[in-house]
Enzyme design. Structure first.
Site, short mmCIF file in Angstrom:
data_model
loop_
_atom_site.label_atom_id
_atom_site.label_comp_id
_atom_site.label_asym_id
_atom_site.label_seq_id
_atom_site.Cartn_x
_atom_site.Cartn_y
_atom_site.Cartn_z
N ARG A 278 9.35 -13.24 -106.38
CA ARG A 278 10.24 -13.80 -105.34
C ARG A 278 9.71 -15.12 -104.80
O ARG A 278 8.52 -15.23 -104.46
CB ARG A 278 10.36 -12.80 -104.19
CG ARG A 278 11.12 -13.33 -103.01
CD ARG A 278 11.26 -12.29 -101.94
NE ARG A 278 10.03 -11.97 -101.30
CZ ARG A 278 9.59 -12.53 -100.16
NH1 ARG A 278 10.32 -13.43 -99.55
NH2 ARG A 278 8.45 -12.17 -99.64
N HIS B 63 2.91 -7.24 -100.66
CA HIS B 63 3.76 -7.87 -99.65
C HIS B 63 5.24 -7.59 -99.84
O HIS B 63 5.96 -7.42 -98.86
CB HIS B 63 3.52 -9.38 -99.71
CG HIS B 63 4.31 -10.17 -98.70
ND1 HIS B 63 4.13 -10.01 -97.35
CD2 HIS B 63 5.26 -11.12 -98.86
CE1 HIS B 63 4.94 -10.84 -96.71
NE2 HIS B 63 5.65 -11.51 -97.59
N GLU C 55 7.06 -23.96 -97.81
CA GLU C 55 6.27 -22.83 -98.34
C GLU C 55 6.11 -23.01 -99.84
O GLU C 55 6.80 -23.83 -100.47
CB GLU C 55 6.95 -21.51 -98.00
CG GLU C 55 6.87 -21.18 -96.52
CD GLU C 55 7.46 -19.84 -96.13
OE1 GLU C 55 7.06 -19.31 -95.10
OE2 GLU C 55 8.34 -19.33 -96.85
P1 FAD Z 1 13.66 -3.59 -93.55
O1 FAD Z 1 13.75 -4.68 -92.56
O2 FAD Z 1 12.31 -3.22 -94.05
O3 FAD Z 1 14.34 -2.32 -92.88
C1 FAD Z 1 14.29 -1.06 -93.48
C2 FAD Z 1 15.02 -0.09 -92.58
O4 FAD Z 1 15.22 1.13 -93.28
C3 FAD Z 1 14.29 0.27 -91.31
O5 FAD Z 1 15.20 0.36 -90.24
C4 FAD Z 1 13.71 1.64 -91.62
O6 FAD Z 1 13.52 2.45 -90.47
C5 FAD Z 1 14.84 2.21 -92.47
N1 FAD Z 1 14.45 3.31 -93.34
C6 FAD Z 1 13.57 3.32 -94.37
N2 FAD Z 1 13.50 4.55 -94.91
C7 FAD Z 1 14.34 5.33 -94.20
C8 FAD Z 1 14.68 6.68 -94.25
N3 FAD Z 1 14.14 7.54 -95.13
N4 FAD Z 1 15.58 7.16 -93.36
C9 FAD Z 1 16.14 6.35 -92.43
N5 FAD Z 1 15.85 5.05 -92.34
C10 FAD Z 1 14.95 4.55 -93.21
N6 FAD Z 1 10.92 -12.59 -95.99
C11 FAD Z 1 11.44 -13.81 -95.76
O7 FAD Z 1 12.50 -14.15 -96.31
N7 FAD Z 1 10.81 -14.67 -94.91
C12 FAD Z 1 9.66 -14.36 -94.27
O8 FAD Z 1 9.14 -15.15 -93.51
C13 FAD Z 1 9.08 -13.08 -94.51
N8 FAD Z 1 7.92 -12.73 -93.91
C14 FAD Z 1 7.45 -11.46 -94.08
C15 FAD Z 1 6.30 -11.06 -93.39
C16 FAD Z 1 5.84 -9.77 -93.50
C17 FAD Z 1 4.62 -9.34 -92.75
C18 FAD Z 1 6.52 -8.85 -94.34
C19 FAD Z 1 6.04 -7.43 -94.49
C20 FAD Z 1 7.65 -9.24 -95.04
C21 FAD Z 1 8.12 -10.55 -94.92
N9 FAD Z 1 9.26 -10.96 -95.60
C22 FAD Z 1 9.77 -12.21 -95.37
C23 FAD Z 1 10.06 -10.01 -96.36
C24 FAD Z 1 11.23 -9.55 -95.50
O9 FAD Z 1 10.80 -9.38 -94.17
C25 FAD Z 1 11.83 -8.25 -95.99
O10 FAD Z 1 12.05 -8.31 -97.37
C26 FAD Z 1 13.16 -7.97 -95.31
O11 FAD Z 1 13.01 -8.03 -93.92
C27 FAD Z 1 13.68 -6.61 -95.72
O12 FAD Z 1 14.80 -6.31 -94.94
P2 FAD Z 1 15.60 -4.99 -95.22
O13 FAD Z 1 16.74 -5.00 -94.26
O14 FAD Z 1 15.87 -4.86 -96.65
O15 FAD Z 1 14.58 -3.81 -94.84
C1 SIN Z 2 5.24 -15.85 -95.05
O1 SIN Z 2 5.53 -16.22 -93.92
O2 SIN Z 2 4.28 -16.25 -95.68
C2 SIN Z 2 6.09 -14.81 -95.69
C3 SIN Z 2 7.26 -15.46 -96.26
C4 SIN Z 2 7.93 -14.54 -97.22
O3 SIN Z 2 7.43 -13.46 -97.49
O4 SIN Z 2 8.98 -14.94 -97.72
#
Ligand code: FAD
Ligand code: SIN
Length: 529
Positions: free
Chosen positions: A382, A347, A115
């Site tokens: 990032r 994103h 990537e």
């Molecule tokens: P999340 O997985 O977003 O979870 C948040 C949680 O908090 C959920 O359960 C939600 O319900 C809960 N929550 C929120 N507010 C409240 C509230 N008020 N009350 C109760 N619960 C609440 N990163 C990578 O490293 N590699 C990738 O390939 C990648 N691809 C991505 C593709 C997409 C389409 C997107 C959007 C992001 C991508 N990212 C990727 C970024 C990565 O997915 C996220 O940064 C990461 O998953 C965040 O994880 P988290 O546990 O912090 O939060």
């Molecule tokens: C992607 O698959 O392009 C997302 C990867 C990332 O957000 O880290």
């Protein structure tokens, strides 16, 4: 009516990669409750496509991954944090394999894709739906653990702090959270000796975002209101390649498509423009690629640019990107034969609640992990696939710290129940929808990829006006999940704009035409409540 109060040893708000990693690390010793505001798999984690960055290729080194992370972060990263996270990657991948995540393999070894910004093949993945596999494995393990209670449809409203103690105290401790049930509308008090925020980012503050509906910055807003510092909120990451489609507005086309040879082309002429902007062409860091696309779109009055991988073997494309291939086919696009129309979209939220290396926030009893935080890993931009990795490493760090200082964490005192005696049911739900749309639209137009001070000031002005209206509404009507989200979205927007106005330079994701130069010193934008 109030729900029955719920007490556990540790409360985790959020069931994505960060929250569930922390839960699984704590559950052998402690009773853990995890709440989520929809189903347990509705955060960004399940939507991740590309994969997880880790040094596994022969010839690759931690030093190289650290350097790539710091180059993308434009000097704003905390080197010790970067070292900690990069060094923790191989063990994190090992644990996910033990939990049953079926990472792709080639000739018996993990297949590594590439990537932008990475100088090596470094991304372990499950085809183009890595997040779904990771979320499922973590959730299955959590469901199987008798010490973990999972509570879906429970929307955290505000942290319960010393200010909510029966005998008011100004000590600043966090004792849990008040949350409203989506089905019954009852507000329940959840208490615990330690509370972990793992609520993800604030992407939905923007009209176009790849993030799920729930990314409304709830954790950032709650921590801020409770008195924790928030930093670098101006560093909003825009992914260069979101599908351009009038019906499907937030479908990501993974960066791995460019990693495996995809080119960015101008739609009419087919001209490949990225080499004009950066010698790394399509594999430059995201801020550079997103700005280049934005520049071309604005310069030529385009709706989108093309991402083309049709020059590669169709079987290779289908094999590597099966979900994207299928999804696009339903929209009439065959990516093995034709280019994909793409635009940049919000994103990832690089800024957030300030945490130390143990995931501690400023408030005693409150920890945070994952996208809700500003840990120092990402700096001003990032590096791709470093964020899931951060969730695993910080999910662990938080759990280790809680376990290590358990005896010093006091039991919560008596906390006042939620008070609804002075509010009534809303008679004007339309206000919520109107304000929600307005915020997302002006954030997109005024606080997007390229900013000016005048546009930021316009946004600040609107935020102030809406703030008065939202506070008034919040003060008079019974709380609903939509109102909680609107209040937080507004708070997140306010923090983003305030941070953007405070940075008088262009660095990483923050580009202001009035301050195009890089300042001599790289400083975080730290907001103190
Ligand atoms: P999340 O997985 O977003 O979870 C948040 C949680 O908090 C959920 O359960 C939600 O319900 C809960 N929550 C929120 N507010 C409240 C509230 N008020 N009350 C109760 N619960 C609440 N990163 C990578 O490293 N590699 C990738 O390939 C990648 N691809 C991505 C593709 C997409 C389409 C997107 C959007 C992001 C991508 N990212 C990727 C970024 C990565 O997915 C996220 O940064 C990461 O998953 C965040 O994880 P988290 O546990 O912090 O939060
Ligand atoms: C992607 O698959 O392009 C997302 C990867 C990332 O957000 O880290």
């Amino acid at each position: 009516m109030a729900g029955t109060p719920h007490h556990s040893d540790v409360l985790i708000i959020g069931s994505g990669a960060a929250g569930l990693t922390a839960a699984l690390n704590l559950a052998d010793r402690f009773r853990v409750t995890v709440i989520a505001k929809g189903q347990m798999n509705e955060g960004s984690t399940a939507w991740a496509q590309g994969g997880i960055a880790a040094v596994l290729e022969p010839g690759d080194t931690f030093e190289s991954h650290i350097e790539d992370t710091m180059i993308a972060g434009a000097g704003l990263n905390d080197r010790e944090v970067v070292e900690m996270v990069v060094g923790g990657a191989p063990a994190a991948i090992e644990r996910l394999i033990e939990l049953g995540v079926p990472f792709n393999k080639e000739a018996g070894a993990l297949h590594l894709t590439r990537e932008g910004g990475h100088s090596h093949r470094r991304i372990v993945h499950v085809a183009d739906a890595t997040g779904w596999a990771v979320q499922e494995a973590l959730l299955n393990a959590a469901l199987a653990h008798r010490n973990i209670t999972l509570v879906p449809d429970m929307v955290a409203i505000d942290l319960a702090t010393s200010r909510h103690e029966q005998r008011y105290s100004g000590a600043g401790n966090v004792w849990g959270v008040y949350a409203v049930n989506k089905e019954t509308s009852r507000v329940t008090l959840f208490t615990a000796r330690a509370t972990v925020l793992a609520t993800g980012g604030a992407g939905r503050a923007y009209l176009f975002s790849t993030a799920p509906r729930g990314a409304t910055g709830d954790g950032i807003a709650m921590a801020w209101r409770a008195g924790a510092r928030v930093a670098n909120m101006e560093m909003m990451q825009f992914h260069p390649t979101c599908l351009y489609n009038l019906e499907v507005k937030n479908f990501l086309i993974t960066e791995a498509v460019r990693g495996e040879g995809g080119h960015l082309l101008l739609p009419d002429s087919g001209y490949r423009f990225m080499p004009d902007f950066d010698e790394r062409a399509e594999l430059a860091p995201r801020d550079i690629v997103a700005r280049a696309i934005d520049h071309e779109i604005k310069r030529l009055g385009l709706d989108y640019v093309h991402l083309d991988i049709s020059h590669r073997d169709p079987e290779f494309v289908k094999g590597h990107f099966p979900n994207i291939y299928e999804k696009l086919l339903t929209l009439g696009i065959d990516m093995t034969k034709e280019p994909i129309p793409v635009v940049p979209a919000q994103h990832y939220t690089c800024g957030g609640v300030v945490v130390d290396r143990d995931g501690r926030t400023d408030l005693p009893g409150l920890y945070a992990a994952g996208e809700v935080t500003q840990s120092g890993l990402h700096g001003a931009n990032r590096l791709a696939s470093n964020s899931l990795l951060e969730c695993f490493v910080y999910g662990d760090a938080v759990a280790n710290h809680i376990a290590g200082c358990w005896d010093d964490l006091p039991e919560p005192p008596a906390i006042r129940p939620w008070d609804e005696s002075r509010v009534t049911d809303s008679d004007e739900e339309v206000v919520i929808k109107q304000n929600w749309t307005e915020i997302r639209r002006f954030m997109w137009n005024y606080v997007g990829i390229v900013r000016t001070t005048k546009r930021l000031e316009r946004a600040a002005h609107r935020i102030k006006m809406l703030g008065d209206e939202i506070s008034d509404y919040y003060g008079h009507f019974r709380v609903t999940p939509d109102l909680v989200e609107l209040r937080n979205l507004h708070q997140a927007a306010e923090l983003i704009v305030r941070s953007a106005l405070a940075r008088h330079e262009s660095r990483g994701l923050h580009f202001n035409l009035d301050y195009p130069a890089l300042a001599d010193e790289a400083l975080d934008t730290v907001l103190v409540p």
